[in-house]
Design a protein around this motif. Structure first.
Motif, PDB file in Angstrom:
ATOM      1  N   GLU A 111      34.280  40.521  26.354  1.00  0.00           N
ATOM      2  CA  GLU A 111      34.535  41.754  27.200  1.00  0.00           C
ATOM      3  C   GLU A 111      34.434  41.227  28.563  1.00  0.00           C
ATOM      4  O   GLU A 111      33.496  40.552  29.162  1.00  0.00           O
ATOM      5  N   ASP A 112      35.239  41.824  29.424  1.00  0.00           N
ATOM      6  CA  ASP A 112      35.278  41.643  30.748  1.00  0.00           C
ATOM      7  C   ASP A 112      34.377  42.775  31.514  1.00  0.00           C
ATOM      8  O   ASP A 112      34.764  44.215  31.359  1.00  0.00           O
ATOM      9  N   ARG A 113      33.425  42.378  32.044  1.00  0.00           N
ATOM     10  CA  ARG A 113      32.376  43.752  32.728  1.00  0.00           C
ATOM     11  C   ARG A 113      32.566  43.232  34.141  1.00  0.00           C
ATOM     12  O   ARG A 113      31.351  43.769  34.797  1.00  0.00           O
ATOM     13  N   THR A 114      33.354  43.035  34.723  1.00  0.00           N
ATOM     14  CA  THR A 114      33.584  42.737  36.141  1.00  0.00           C
ATOM     15  C   THR A 114      33.150  43.850  36.928  1.00  0.00           C
ATOM     16  O   THR A 114      32.593  44.049  37.859  1.00  0.00           O
ATOM     17  N   TYR A 115      33.619  45.064  36.365  1.00  0.00           N
ATOM     18  CA  TYR A 115      33.762  46.376  37.086  1.00  0.00           C
ATOM     19  C   TYR A 115      32.781  47.447  36.270  1.00  0.00           C
ATOM     20  O   TYR A 115      32.840  48.673  36.383  1.00  0.00           O
ATOM     21  N   ARG A 116      31.970  46.999  35.187  1.00  0.00           N
ATOM     22  CA  ARG A 116      30.959  47.771  34.745  1.00  0.00           C
ATOM     23  C   ARG A 116      29.633  47.583  35.101  1.00  0.00           C
ATOM     24  O   ARG A 116      29.128  46.416  35.679  1.00  0.00           O
ATOM     25  N   ASP A 117      28.846  48.345  34.896  1.00  0.00           N
ATOM     26  CA  ASP A 117      27.415  48.307  35.282  1.00  0.00           C
ATOM     27  C   ASP A 117      26.637  47.737  34.091  1.00  0.00           C
ATOM     28  O   ASP A 117      26.903  47.283  33.107  1.00  0.00           O
ATOM     29  N   ARG A 118      25.405  47.122  34.568  1.00  0.00           N
ATOM     30  CA  ARG A 118      24.759  46.418  33.370  1.00  0.00           C
ATOM     31  C   ARG A 118      24.039  47.499  32.413  1.00  0.00           C
ATOM     32  O   ARG A 118      23.340  48.721  32.983  1.00  0.00           O
ATOM     33  N   PRO A 119      23.890  46.894  31.309  1.00  0.00           N
ATOM     34  CA  PRO A 119      23.244  47.975  30.447  1.00  0.00           C
ATOM     35  C   PRO A 119      21.860  47.731  30.338  1.00  0.00           C
ATOM     36  O   PRO A 119      21.257  47.123  31.131  1.00  0.00           O
ATOM     37  N   PRO A 120      21.265  48.823  29.872  1.00  0.00           N
ATOM     38  CA  PRO A 120      19.804  48.801  29.811  1.00  0.00           C
ATOM     39  C   PRO A 120      19.185  47.571  29.124  1.00  0.00           C
ATOM     40  O   PRO A 120      19.824  47.058  28.413  1.00  0.00           O
ATOM     41  N   LEU A 121      17.802  47.257  29.137  1.00  0.00           N
ATOM     42  CA  LEU A 121      17.348  46.135  29.108  1.00  0.00           C
ATOM     43  C   LEU A 121      17.378  45.874  27.465  1.00  0.00           C
ATOM     44  O   LEU A 121      17.746  44.582  26.976  1.00  0.00           O
ATOM     45  N   ALA A 122      16.891  46.680  26.653  1.00  0.00           N
ATOM     46  CA  ALA A 122      17.060  46.548  25.243  1.00  0.00           C
ATOM     47  C   ALA A 122      18.502  46.562  24.642  1.00  0.00           C
ATOM     48  O   ALA A 122      18.724  45.730  23.691  1.00  0.00           O
ATOM     49  N   PHE A 123      19.551  47.109  25.376  1.00  0.00           N
ATOM     50  CA  PHE A 123      20.711  46.614  25.062  1.00  0.00           C
ATOM     51  C   PHE A 123      21.067  45.256  25.025  1.00  0.00           C
ATOM     52  O   PHE A 123      22.006  44.659  24.663  1.00  0.00           O
ATOM     53  N   ARG A 124      20.654  44.545  26.338  1.00  0.00           N
ATOM     54  CA  ARG A 124      21.288  43.280  26.796  1.00  0.00           C
ATOM     55  C   ARG A 124      20.442  42.679  25.733  1.00  0.00           C
ATOM     56  O   ARG A 124      20.945  41.193  25.781  1.00  0.00           O
ATOM     57  N   LEU A 125      19.113  42.819  25.167  1.00  0.00           N
ATOM     58  CA  LEU A 125      18.400  41.881  24.301  1.00  0.00           C
ATOM     59  C   LEU A 125      19.226  41.682  23.032  1.00  0.00           C
ATOM     60  O   LEU A 125      19.198  40.554  22.454  1.00  0.00           O
ATOM     61  N   ALA A 126      19.887  42.620  22.622  1.00  0.00           N
ATOM     62  CA  ALA A 126      20.775  42.537  21.536  1.00  0.00           C
ATOM     63  C   ALA A 126      22.083  42.713  21.585  1.00  0.00           C
ATOM     64  O   ALA A 126      22.864  43.496  20.898  1.00  0.00           O
ATOM     65  N   TRP A 127      22.774  42.084  22.701  1.00  0.00           N
ATOM     66  CA  TRP A 127      23.934  42.616  23.112  1.00  0.00           C
ATOM     67  C   TRP A 127      24.982  41.880  22.456  1.00  0.00           C
ATOM     68  O   TRP A 127      26.191  42.647  21.963  1.00  0.00           O
ATOM     69  N   LEU A 155      25.326  56.452  31.977  1.00  0.00           N
ATOM     70  CA  LEU A 155      25.578  55.098  31.388  1.00  0.00           C
ATOM     71  C   LEU A 155      26.967  54.765  30.822  1.00  0.00           C
ATOM     72  O   LEU A 155      27.350  54.194  30.361  1.00  0.00           O
ATOM     73  N   ASP A 156      27.896  55.909  31.297  1.00  0.00           N
ATOM     74  CA  ASP A 156      29.164  55.594  30.856  1.00  0.00           C
ATOM     75  C   ASP A 156      29.809  54.738  31.644  1.00  0.00           C
ATOM     76  O   ASP A 156      30.942  54.305  31.136  1.00  0.00           O
ATOM     77  N   TYR A 157      29.340  53.996  32.622  1.00  0.00           N
ATOM     78  CA  TYR A 157      29.946  52.764  33.321  1.00  0.00           C
ATOM     79  C   TYR A 157      29.252  51.510  32.681  1.00  0.00           C
ATOM     80  O   TYR A 157      29.680  50.343  32.945  1.00  0.00           O
ATOM     81  N   ALA A 158      28.212  51.593  32.023  1.00  0.00           N
ATOM     82  CA  ALA A 158      27.490  50.640  31.251  1.00  0.00           C
ATOM     83  C   ALA A 158      27.822  50.609  29.712  1.00  0.00           C
ATOM     84  O   ALA A 158      27.756  49.331  29.458  1.00  0.00           O
ATOM     85  N   LEU A 159      28.085  51.392  28.991  1.00  0.00           N
ATOM     86  CA  LEU A 159      28.171  51.415  27.819  1.00  0.00           C
ATOM     87  C   LEU A 159      29.447  52.215  27.439  1.00  0.00           C
ATOM     88  O   LEU A 159      29.741  53.295  27.956  1.00  0.00           O
ATOM     89  N   THR A 160      30.029  51.903  26.224  1.00  0.00           N
ATOM     90  CA  THR A 160      30.932  52.646  25.668  1.00  0.00           C
ATOM     91  C   THR A 160      30.516  53.360  24.439  1.00  0.00           C
ATOM     92  O   THR A 160      29.344  53.007  23.907  1.00  0.00           O
ATOM     93  N   ALA A 161      31.017  54.584  23.611  1.00  0.00           N
ATOM     94  CA  ALA A 161      30.390  55.286  22.680  1.00  0.00           C
ATOM     95  C   ALA A 161      30.494  54.417  21.467  1.00  0.00           C
ATOM     96  O   ALA A 161      29.628  54.342  20.904  1.00  0.00           O
ATOM     97  N   GLU A 162      31.646  53.276  21.234  1.00  0.00           N
ATOM     98  CA  GLU A 162      31.491  52.471  20.236  1.00  0.00           C
ATOM     99  C   GLU A 162      30.142  51.555  20.373  1.00  0.00           C
ATOM    100  O   GLU A 162      29.389  51.360  19.358  1.00  0.00           O
TER     101      GLU A 162
END
Length: 294
Positions: free
Chosen positions: A35-51, A82-89
């Motif tokens: 995934e290219d996250r160059t122009y996206r925000d960082r997800p919350p911490l809990a999501f990053r731990l299980a990314w 969170l729409d710039y950090a996460l997608t619905a999927e």
């Protein structure tokens, strides 16, 4: 067949099955692109731990997730910022991962304690794990709205001072983002500036912010600013009036919460405080009557 070879055959079959399952899983994981996250925000911490599992699940869930469900989840993500950090999927994948984790932990604990009829408890834990991200996002949306309404008068004061000092609205937003307190409102203003730098018209960027936040106070502010710019009016008095109105509304909300506090305290007062008080007052009386009876 010689019974001496039977355990070796079973072990070989089990090893071949495990190798086949591992090969299938590796092939499925290899098909998932980075995934290219160059122009996206960082997800919350809990999501990053299980990314990693979230990203892998989202790749395959995107093929079967209904469009109506995807749009509904995306609208909630917009309200939560969170729409710039996460997608619905990815959010639905986090729900699946949370449900699997909760069900697995519950199964392990129940098996350790040798609890009977464990399947109903495992199903309840799995359902709770699936619903928990939705509860977290609902609380985040409510906390975000409270923070925006609390910080809006202060940011409007900064923007008003900058506009009256000679800056344009974009420069006033830049100063508000640079000097304002960290929070959802500053993040939204920063997104407006980012959209403007990307070539989007300022009015369209403000309308997008109002739609994204879905808050009447912000919508009224954006409508007043856009209408004043279209008519060529001075923004200073309008922004100052908006700041005073938002401050009055904040004081009215504080008064409403203060009046609701006694009603909210009624149940814990009756259920917990009164029984303890009666117990403390009545115990010596009961003991005295008991001694008199003896």
């Amino acid at each position: 067949m010689d019974e001496h070879w039977f355990p070796w055959i079973v072990a070989a079959a089990a090893g071949a099955s495990a190798a086949a399952v591992g090969w299938v899983v590796a092939a499925l994981l290899a098909d998932v692109p980075d995934e290219d996250r160059t122009y996206r925000d960082r997800p919350p911490l809990a999501f990053r731990l299980a990314w990693w599992p979230i990203h892998w699940l989202s790749f395959y869930l995107g093929r079967v997730l209904p469009m109506a469900w995807r749009v509904r989840v995306h609208s909630r993500l917009r309200l939560a910022g969170l729409d710039y950090a996460l997608t619905a999927e990815q959010f639905v994948s986090a729900q699946v991962a949370s449900a699997s984790f909760a069900g697995g932990v519950c199964a392990f604990v129940l098996d350790t304690w040798h609890v009977d009829q464990r399947w109903s408890l495992i199903a309840a834990a799995t359902a709770f794990g699936f619903v928990f991200p939705q509860m977290w996002m609902r609380d985040r949306v409510q906390a975000r709205k409270r923070s925006v309404l609390k910080a809006l008068p202060f940011y409007l004061d900064i923007i008003t001072l900058c506009v009256e000092a000679g800056l344009n609205l974009t420069g006033a937003f830049q100063q508000a983002v640079a000097k304002g307190e960290a929070g959802p409102l500053r993040d939204e203003l920063a997104r407006v500036l980012r959209d403007v730098r990307a070539g989007k018209a300022r009015a369209d960027a403000l309308r997008t912010m109002a739609d994204r936040m879905n808050e009447p106070a912000v919508t009224n502010l954006v409508s007043a600013v856009i209408q004043a710019e279209n008519m060529g009016m001075n923004l200073g008095p309008i922004l100052r009036a908006q700041a005073e109105q938002r401050r009055t509304e904040r004081f009215a909300r504080a008064e409403k919460l203060a009046m609701e506090a006694p009603v909210k305290m009624l149940f814990p007062l009756i259920a917990f405080i009164f029984p303890c008080t009666f117990l403390v007052l009545g115990f010596p009386i009961v003991m005295k009557f008991m001694r008199m009876g003896m």
